[in-house]
Design a protein around this motif. Sequence first.
Motif, PDB file in Angstrom:
ATOM      1  N   VAL A 103      -0.741   3.547  -2.258  1.00 25.57           N
ATOM      2  CA  VAL A 103       0.312   3.101  -3.175  1.00 25.57           C
ATOM      3  C   VAL A 103       1.026   4.304  -3.782  1.00 25.57           C
TER       4      VAL A 103
ATOM      5  N   VAL B 161       7.519   8.135 -10.150  1.00 24.99           N
ATOM      6  CA  VAL B 161       6.613   7.038 -10.472  1.00 24.99           C
ATOM      7  C   VAL B 161       5.891   7.314 -11.784  1.00 24.99           C
TER       8      VAL B 161
ATOM      9  N   GLY C  97       3.424   5.589  -1.357  1.00 29.53           N
ATOM     10  CA  GLY C  97       4.510   4.669  -1.040  1.00 29.53           C
ATOM     11  C   GLY C  97       4.299   3.882   0.229  1.00 29.53           C
TER      12      GLY C  97
ATOM     13  N   SER D 220       8.817   2.651 -10.953  1.00 33.47           N
ATOM     14  CA  SER D 220       9.155   3.479  -9.792  1.00 33.47           C
ATOM     15  C   SER D 220      10.668   3.543  -9.637  1.00 33.47           C
TER      16      SER D 220
ATOM     17  N   ARG E  52      11.035  10.269  -5.222  1.00 36.19           N
ATOM     18  CA  ARG E  52      10.497   9.035  -5.818  1.00 36.19           C
ATOM     19  C   ARG E  52       9.767   9.398  -7.105  1.00 36.19           C
TER      20      ARG E  52
ATOM     21  N   ILE F 128       1.127   1.367 -10.269  1.00 37.28           N
ATOM     22  CA  ILE F 128       2.499   1.792 -10.552  1.00 37.28           C
ATOM     23  C   ILE F 128       3.074   0.911 -11.655  1.00 37.28           C
TER      24      ILE F 128
ATOM     25  N   SER G  63       1.755   0.677   1.880  1.00 43.01           N
ATOM     26  CA  SER G  63       0.774  -0.332   1.486  1.00 43.01           C
ATOM     27  C   SER G  63      -0.111  -0.795   2.632  1.00 43.01           C
TER      28      SER G  63
ATOM     29  N   GLN H  40       8.137  -0.957  -0.182  1.00 44.64           N
ATOM     30  CA  GLN H  40       6.711  -0.782  -0.435  1.00 44.64           C
ATOM     31  C   GLN H  40       6.391  -0.853  -1.924  1.00 44.64           C
ATOM     32  N   ASP H  41       7.259  -0.289  -2.756  1.00 43.03           N
ATOM     33  CA  ASP H  41       7.023  -0.369  -4.198  1.00 43.03           C
ATOM     34  C   ASP H  41       7.180  -1.802  -4.699  1.00 43.03           C
ATOM     35  N   ASP H  42       8.133  -2.540  -4.137  1.00 40.26           N
ATOM     36  CA  ASP H  42       8.259  -3.957  -4.490  1.00 40.26           C
ATOM     37  C   ASP H  42       6.957  -4.694  -4.198  1.00 40.26           C
TER      38      ASP H  42
END
Length: 375
Positions: A315, A303, A318, A290, A301, A287, A320, A264-266
């Motif tokens: 976001v 951030v 975590g 992260s 996590r 972000i 989307s 999700q962060d990608d």
Amino acid sequence: MRVVLLVSVHAGAEERFLHAYEQLSQQVAAVPGHISDQLCQSIENPSQWLITSEWESAPPFLSWVESPEHREMVKPLHGCVEDTRSLRFSVLRETFSAKEAAGRRAAPPVQLAPRVGDGLVRHALTFTVKPGSEQSVAKILADYAAPEARVDENTRLCRTSLFMSGNRVVRAVEVKGDLVAALRHVARQPEVRAVEEAINPHLEEDRDLDDPEAARDFFMRAALPVVHHLTADPSRPPNLRRHMLLYPVKEGCGPAVASLLARQDDLAVTKPKAAVASDGGEGQHTIVSSTVFQRDDIVVRMVDMDAPLDRDLAVAAGVSGPRAAAVLGRLLDARQLDAGAGGKKKIDLSSEAGLRRFLTDCDMEPVTDRRAADY
């Protein structure tokens, strides 16, 4: 995933080391997720050895390397080894000979694009203190003098961030250069040693820092390895807000939660700036950086954000989209949250109110955030 272990073997201990490795490799072969490994000896310097191993992914390796079974397995190596350095890599591309490639089905790359680096190595520790001692521990951890940032000409301690949630403490460090050298440097500092001794009576798990073996075992158990890191802007813009989110993971779901958050962060960071602007932002990523830390069912996590958490609640949490929110919600345990998720049996990540409540419960309290002058 590829793991590379650089090993310096004591002179005269080569045969013992080789025998210990052969015993260890037979045990590792039975570990779920392990694919293969190799042992190499330097041509130029026979005291230098290299162990490479291949794993299906990071979670099975991390589960094994942090386990009591692993600590028992590697004990025979301790008397043979002078120094070690472990490096972990995700595989972006793989090339085979023409003959071998002809018999293989083409597979998509595991990682579509390289992640942007900022030259820093990250590591975290986590431990719990006795209930009722939280305020005393927070004061001890907040009041100590910062250790010398310079380790040697190649290594610097850049940042130490410490957070608490309930009786759990998480300490994250960022190092430029050799992480192991930096951790050893910090451990030798008198002010750090004094702090560690001061919190000893408050720890739920007893430890004896005067016993090298016991101290090593404690810090191995406390280690919270990085399973994913990304940076959208390596220049580290000013006025970033750092948050540490502790996820209430169901038993056995730690690796799945960590993998989901990484994906999700990608997606959040690689989202085109035009799309961010169309969502009501200003063409910038919420972000900036992260890092997902995970050991067993402890998932944290960290951030760095260029806006408050509530600018983009999904976001920040975590997730989307609705599907990711539903999947993550099923992997989390509402009973671990202070508010009990509003008395519900499930965590609601599909509504604004649910996301706000979730972030309030999971956002750890900052205790101290120390940075080197040139960070």
